[in-house]
Write an enzyme that holds these catalytic residues in place. Structure first.
Site, mmCIF file in Angstrom:
data_model
loop_
_atom_site.group_PDB
_atom_site.id
_atom_site.type_symbol
_atom_site.label_atom_id
_atom_site.label_comp_id
_atom_site.label_asym_id
_atom_site.label_seq_id
_atom_site.Cartn_x
_atom_site.Cartn_y
_atom_site.Cartn_z
ATOM 1 N N TYR A 265 0.810 -1.211 0.000
ATOM 2 C CA TYR A 265 0.000 0.000 0.000
ATOM 3 C C TYR A 265 0.849 1.269 0.000
ATOM 4 O O TYR A 265 1.902 1.325 0.640
ATOM 5 C CB TYR A 265 -0.890 0.040 1.255
ATOM 6 C CG TYR A 265 -2.010 -0.967 1.276
ATOM 7 C CD1 TYR A 265 -3.071 -0.879 0.387
ATOM 8 C CD2 TYR A 265 -2.015 -1.999 2.207
ATOM 9 C CE1 TYR A 265 -4.122 -1.794 0.423
ATOM 10 C CE2 TYR A 265 -3.055 -2.915 2.255
ATOM 11 C CZ TYR A 265 -4.101 -2.802 1.356
ATOM 12 O OH TYR A 265 -5.132 -3.711 1.397
ATOM 13 N N CYS A 312 0.563 -4.895 6.091
ATOM 14 C CA CYS A 312 -0.877 -4.963 5.846
ATOM 15 C C CYS A 312 -1.574 -5.593 7.055
ATOM 16 O O CYS A 312 -0.929 -6.028 8.008
ATOM 17 C CB CYS A 312 -1.157 -5.792 4.591
ATOM 18 S SG CYS A 312 -0.198 -5.312 3.141
ATOM 19 N N ASP A 314 -3.103 -8.479 7.254
ATOM 20 C CA ASP A 314 -2.930 -9.927 7.356
ATOM 21 C C ASP A 314 -1.646 -10.446 6.720
ATOM 22 O O ASP A 314 -1.458 -11.661 6.640
ATOM 23 C CB ASP A 314 -4.115 -10.639 6.692
ATOM 24 C CG ASP A 314 -5.447 -10.130 7.213
ATOM 25 O OD1 ASP A 314 -5.649 -10.175 8.436
ATOM 26 O OD2 ASP A 314 -6.262 -9.661 6.403
#
Length: 372
Positions: A265, A312, A314
Site C-alpha cells: 500500500y 498490511c 494480514d
C-alpha cells in the site's frame, strides 16, 4: 486447533521456569513471589503459565480484572489471586465465593464493597494499595498519613491481607525508587500502629526492583516482564533471562520483481534492482505494529531479511534476494531464535518507539500459542 500453517507463537515453558528460578534465587527464604499473569500472561497464555507457576511453587498470582481472575478459577487454578484494578462492588460476594482478593485503593469503593457484603455472611480478602509516587491508583501516602486507607481497613466485611505500592522508575532511578520504598514503609508502619495488627504481606518490587534493588523486596516481590524473560530496561539491566516467546510464520509466496516496481500500500517502497520478494501471512491484525513498516528485520534460514513496504492487516513482504533455496512453507522467525541466531523483541520495540511489553501483548488471539 493448533496449527503452524500460518503464524504462531512458541511458548517455551522451560524458559519461564528458568526465569522463575533465577528470580527466586535473588530473594531470601522468607520472601514470597507474586507472579503477574494479567493480559493473558503478557501474551503467553495465562492458564498454561499459571499451571506451570503452581507446579514451581509460586506463592501468589495477580491479574488486572475480575474476568481474568474468573478464567483462572474456571480452569482449576487455586493459587491465591489478586485483582489489581477496579471491580464493580456488586461482584464482591462473587469474589469472596471464588477466593479472589481485591486491591483496595479508594475509600468510596471499599465502602461500597463492604456494604454489598452486608448480610451475606461473607468477607472479602483485600490488599491496600498506596500511591507513593506513581500517580496512578492508590491511597495518597507520599509524605502524608493515609487516613482514608485506615478507614477502609476498619470496614466490617473486608479482610486485610496485604499492602502494596507500585514503582514508577525502578528500572532506571534508584534514588526515587528507594524514596518510594521509604514512603511506603513509613505509611505501612503507621497503619499497623493505628490498626493494632500486622500486614501479612508487603510488596512493592516489580521486575526493576527485583533485579536491581534488594532493599525493595520487603516480604514479597512481583516481577512481571522478567518472568517472561525480558529486561524492563535492556541497556541498563542485564540478567540471565530467557525470552519465553518466539513468534513465527511461514512464506506463502515468492516472486521475482524487476527494478522500480512498488511493493504494498501507498507505494512507499520500490525495488532498487531485481529482487526476490516473499509474502508472509503476518500483519497488524496478528500483532505487527504498522509503524514498523520498512524498519524491522526477521530471521529466515538463520539469516536476517528486511521487511519492505507497508505492513498490511494480514500479511507483509520481505526482501529475500540474498537467501538461496527458498520454498513456500519455509519458516520465518519474526522474533526469537532461529538457526543459532536470536532476534529480540526488544529490537523491534526500539524501532517502534515502545517497549517489549506492548509487542508481546499485541500478539493477537488468532495467533495460536504452542507450548513447548
Amino acid at each position: 486447533m493448533y496449527t503452524t500453517d500460518r503464524t504462531w507463537a512458541e511458548i517455551h515453558l522451560d524458559r519461564i521456569a528458568h526465569n522463575y528460578s533465577l528470580l527466586r534465587s535473588l530473594t531470601p527464604d522468607n520472601c514470597h513471589i507474586l507472579a503477574p499473569v494479567k493480559a493473558d500472561a503478557y501474551g503467553h497464555g495465562a492458564v498454561p503459565v499459571s499451571r506451570l507457576l503452581a507446579d514451581l511453587g509460586c506463592d501468589y498470582l495477580a491479574v488486572t480484572c475480575l474476568s481474568e481472575a474468573l478464567a483462572l478459577r474456571d480452569n482449576g487454578i487455586s493459587l491465591p489471586l489478586l485483582v489489581f484494578s477496579y471491580t464493580n462492588p456488586g461482584d464482591a460476594a462473587l469474589m469472596a465465593d471464588r477466593g479472589i482478593t481485591q486491591a483496595v485503593f479508594s475509600l468510596e469503593t471499599a465502602q461500597a464493597m463492604s456494604h454489598a457484603l452486608a448480610g451475606t455472611g461473607r468477607t472479602l480478602s483485600v490488599h491496600i494499595k498506596l500511591d507513593t509516587g506513581m500517580g496512578r491508583l492508590g491511597f495518597a501516602a507520599r509524605g502524608q498519613e493515609p487516613t482514608d486507607a485506615l478507614a477502609a481497613m476498619h470496614l466490617p466485611h473486608l479482610d486485610v491481607q496485604g499492602i502494596f505500592t507500585h514503582f514508577s522508575v525502578a528500572d532506571e532511578d534508584d534514588a526515587y525508587t528507594l524514596e518510594q520504598t521509604a514512603y511506603f514503609t513509613r505509611a505501612a508502619d503507621w497503619l499497623e500502629g493505628q490498626w493494632g495488627q500486622t500486614f501479612p504481606l508487603r510488596h512493592a518490587a516489580n521486575s526493576g526492583g527485583a533485579l536491581r534493588l534488594p532493599a525493595t523486596y520487603l516480604n514479597m516481590i512481583r516481577p512481571g516482564i522478567a518472568l517472561y524473560g525480558l529486561s524492563p530496561n535492556p541497556p541498563l539491566i542485564r540478567a540471565d533471562l530467557r525470552p519465553a516467546m518466539d513468534l513465527k510464520t511461514r512464506i506463502i509466496q515468492v516472486r521475482q520483481f524487476g527494478k522500480g516496481e512498488s511493493i504494498s500500500y501507498g507505494r512507499t517502497y520500490e525495488t532498487v534492482a531485481d529482487q526476490m520478494i516473499a509474502v508472509i501471512p503476518a500483519g497488524y491484525a496478528d500483532g505487527l505494529h504498522r509503524t514498523l513498516s520498512g524498519k524491522m528485520e526477521m530471521l529466515l534460514h538463520g539469516q536476517r531479511v528486511r521487511q519492505v513496504g507497508r505492513i498490511c492487516m494480514d500479511a507483509c513482504m520481505l526482501d529475500v534476494s540474498a537467501i538461496e533455496k527458498l520454498s513456500v512453507g519455509d519458516p520465518v522467525t519474526i522474533f526469537g531464535q532461529d538457526g543459532g541466531k536470536t532476534l529480540s523483541v526488544d529490537e523491534h520495540a526500539a524501532l517502534a518507539g515502545t517497549i517489549s511489553y506492548e509487542l508481546l501483548c499485541a500478539v493477537s488471539p488468532r495467533v495460536p500459542r504452542l507450548y513447548l
